[in-house]
Design an enzyme around this catalytic site. Sequence first.
Site, mmCIF file in Angstrom:
data_model
loop_
_atom_site.group_PDB
_atom_site.id
_atom_site.type_symbol
_atom_site.label_atom_id
_atom_site.label_comp_id
_atom_site.label_asym_id
_atom_site.label_seq_id
_atom_site.Cartn_x
_atom_site.Cartn_y
_atom_site.Cartn_z
ATOM 1 N N GLY A 137 43.568 51.623 -12.172
ATOM 2 C CA GLY A 137 43.986 50.418 -12.883
ATOM 3 C C GLY A 137 45.469 50.200 -12.678
ATOM 4 N N CYS B 88 42.761 57.914 -9.973
ATOM 5 C CA CYS B 88 44.048 57.224 -10.136
ATOM 6 C C CYS B 88 44.442 57.072 -11.608
ATOM 7 C CB CYS B 88 43.992 55.879 -9.401
ATOM 8 S SG CYS B 88 45.624 55.184 -9.176
ATOM 9 N N TYR B 89 44.487 55.846 -12.140
ATOM 10 C CA TYR B 89 44.836 55.663 -13.553
ATOM 11 C C TYR B 89 43.897 56.471 -14.445
ATOM 12 C CZ TYR B 89 45.633 53.457 -18.079
ATOM 13 O OH TYR B 89 45.908 53.237 -19.403
ATOM 14 N N HIS C 205 42.530 56.996 -3.967
ATOM 15 C CA HIS C 205 41.306 56.200 -4.105
ATOM 16 C C HIS C 205 40.266 56.625 -3.067
ATOM 17 C CE1 HIS C 205 42.576 53.160 -7.048
ATOM 18 N NE2 HIS C 205 43.786 53.372 -6.555
ATOM 19 N N GLU D 227 37.326 55.691 -2.855
ATOM 20 C CA GLU D 227 36.376 54.609 -2.583
ATOM 21 C C GLU D 227 36.834 53.678 -1.473
ATOM 22 O OE1 GLU D 227 38.362 54.968 -5.118
ATOM 23 O OE2 GLU D 227 38.958 53.098 -6.089
ATOM 24 N N SER E 3 17.778 26.405 -3.065
ATOM 25 C CA SER E 3 18.877 25.659 -2.465
ATOM 26 C C SER E 3 18.885 25.799 -0.950
ATOM 27 C CB SER E 3 20.202 26.189 -3.004
ATOM 28 O OG SER E 3 20.451 27.473 -2.449
ATOM 29 N N GLY E 4 18.121 26.762 -0.444
ATOM 30 C CA GLY E 4 18.170 27.030 0.992
ATOM 31 C C GLY E 4 19.111 28.173 1.304
ATOM 32 N N ASP F 220 20.516 33.610 -1.846
ATOM 33 C CA ASP F 220 20.160 34.141 -3.152
ATOM 34 C C ASP F 220 18.886 33.506 -3.709
ATOM 35 O OD1 ASP F 220 22.524 35.404 -2.720
ATOM 36 O OD2 ASP F 220 23.682 34.143 -4.084
ATOM 37 N N SER F 221 18.824 32.171 -3.677
ATOM 38 C CA SER F 221 17.646 31.543 -4.273
ATOM 39 C C SER F 221 16.400 31.814 -3.424
ATOM 40 C CB SER F 221 17.863 30.043 -4.505
ATOM 41 O OG SER F 221 17.983 29.352 -3.291
ATOM 42 N N THR F 222 16.583 31.950 -2.115
ATOM 43 C CA THR F 222 15.424 32.253 -1.263
ATOM 44 C C THR F 222 14.874 33.644 -1.581
ATOM 45 O OG1 THR F 222 16.433 30.923 0.469
ATOM 46 C CG2 THR F 222 14.610 32.321 1.134
ATOM 47 N N LYS G 280 25.892 41.351 -2.923
ATOM 48 C CA LYS G 280 25.381 40.457 -1.881
ATOM 49 C C LYS G 280 24.713 41.219 -0.727
ATOM 50 C CE LYS G 280 25.429 36.091 -0.474
ATOM 51 N NZ LYS G 280 25.238 34.928 -1.341
#
Length: 519
Positions: A53, A80-81, A172, A174, A226-227, A230-232, A375
């Site tokens: 942070g 870290c923090y 870090h 990650e 929507s094409g 995500d919606s597909t 995603k």
Amino acid sequence: MSKVIILDFGSQVTQLIARRVREAGVYSEIHPCVITADKVAAMNPDAVILSGGPAGVGETDAPALDRAILDLTVPLLAICYGMQLMAHVLGGVLSQSETREYGPADFDKAADCPLWDGIAPFAEGKASRVWMSHGDKVQTPPPGFIVTGRTATLDVAAMSCDERRMYALQFHPEVHHSVDGTQMLRNFLFKVAKITPDWSMSSFVDRVVKQVRETVGDSHVICALSGGVDSTVVAVLLNKAIGKQLHCIFVDNGVLRMNEGEEVVNMLRGSFNLNLKYVQASDLFLGLLAGVEDPEKKRKIIGHTFIDVFDKEASAIKAEGHDVKFLAQGTLYPDVIESVSYKGPSAVIKSHHNVGGLPEKMNMKLIEPLRELFKDEVRAVGAELGIPESILWRHPFPGPGLAIRVIGEVTKPRLDILRKADVIVMEELRASGFYRKVWQGFAVLLPLKTVGVMGDGRTYEHVIALRIGESVDAMTADWARLPADLLAKISGRIINEVKGVNRVVYDISSKPPSTIEWE
Ligand code: XMP
């Protein structure tokens, strides 16, 4: 299912910790650092990770930690923090520093630690390259802890207490630049916390299909397509779970890309036998957009009209006697993560929600099967479900579509010019392999004409701007350094093939201060 809880102290890279853990096959969730120990315990985590942070532990308003979390006897990794806070709370000594250390550092092992298992440089007595970003440092570890690593500037760059299964890293692990960071995280998950990796996209699909069936029961679900990816994925996933109890609605708003609607609909009906209604509402939308130049007005008109059309279609489905109780939405995990209150959120919630306002208006419950996913995980689920790559890797496309790419008034002839230019941009990006390398690429039709010469004659025609950008999350972006030959090819083709265009320009602005879309 195994689960790791990550407490977010506001680092820009907290999401990366969650992703690394998931990539290791372990489900992880991010929670604000203000969460209580009781709540953490109630989630029954297999391990807890404290993120980094921007604050210093002694600063006013610096985020704190319910110290009872440290007594949960759950394996804990502090980064870290998180390391400084844990050291401070458990009685270690911190020293403040005027300057921040930011960038690469050579990290040497100072004592054996399960986190160092299989780290190649250590086996050869060498240092591992890590990424630092901190101001304060730990001077003396808390009682019971030993120093397990150091760098040229830090006597305590890592510390641990095996007995309490507590581990801390000042750097870090990650981030990509910490060369052995992923291995260290994996060691924490598998050697220290002894977690069984059981998070995979096929297990996700099985679990969600089961949950959706239980939640939905005999009732019906409506889903706006929507094409986009995500919606597909939502629709195909729900189709797998509840088949004909799912009613998908695709609204053609007249500002879609060339053939986009038909392609998506044919694919979904043909390959997945989706219960899908295609609503051709172009005339309605374009009629309402006539004469409108202001971008926010365009957005509002398209948003409201979409809701009206969708609502009408949904009512028609109800009128057929279906007990519609749910509305499906493609919300993803980054939209869900709550942000910490310290100097602004680490995850900014996007303001562009295409179907915002729908659930309230329609009085339906939301069903959001992707709300646990990032995603890239959505794409993996899509692949698992057999959705073609051309859809899974489709560039983001705004809800208001080409209406905000035809600058000024949106008319059918102007949309047609833009569509033809846009097709060429897409074809050339795909053919050159850049489509998958860039974040987003498109053409914009400008509201001006310029002079040109064609054959022996003077022309006075439209200008197309190319906007092709690199980005990770659309919050910041830079213009793509495409090869000059590729730009020449795109420009040559647009001017030759698209009647009404005699000039193409390339947008070389970054976001901020510009935005990705022009309107
Ligand atoms: P900007 O232009 O804000 O775009 O830099 C960031 C990302 O959001 C998309 N975008 C939208 N998406 N409705 C949407 O669904 C909108 O009104 C909208 N405006 C921009 C844009 O394409 C980019 O990916």
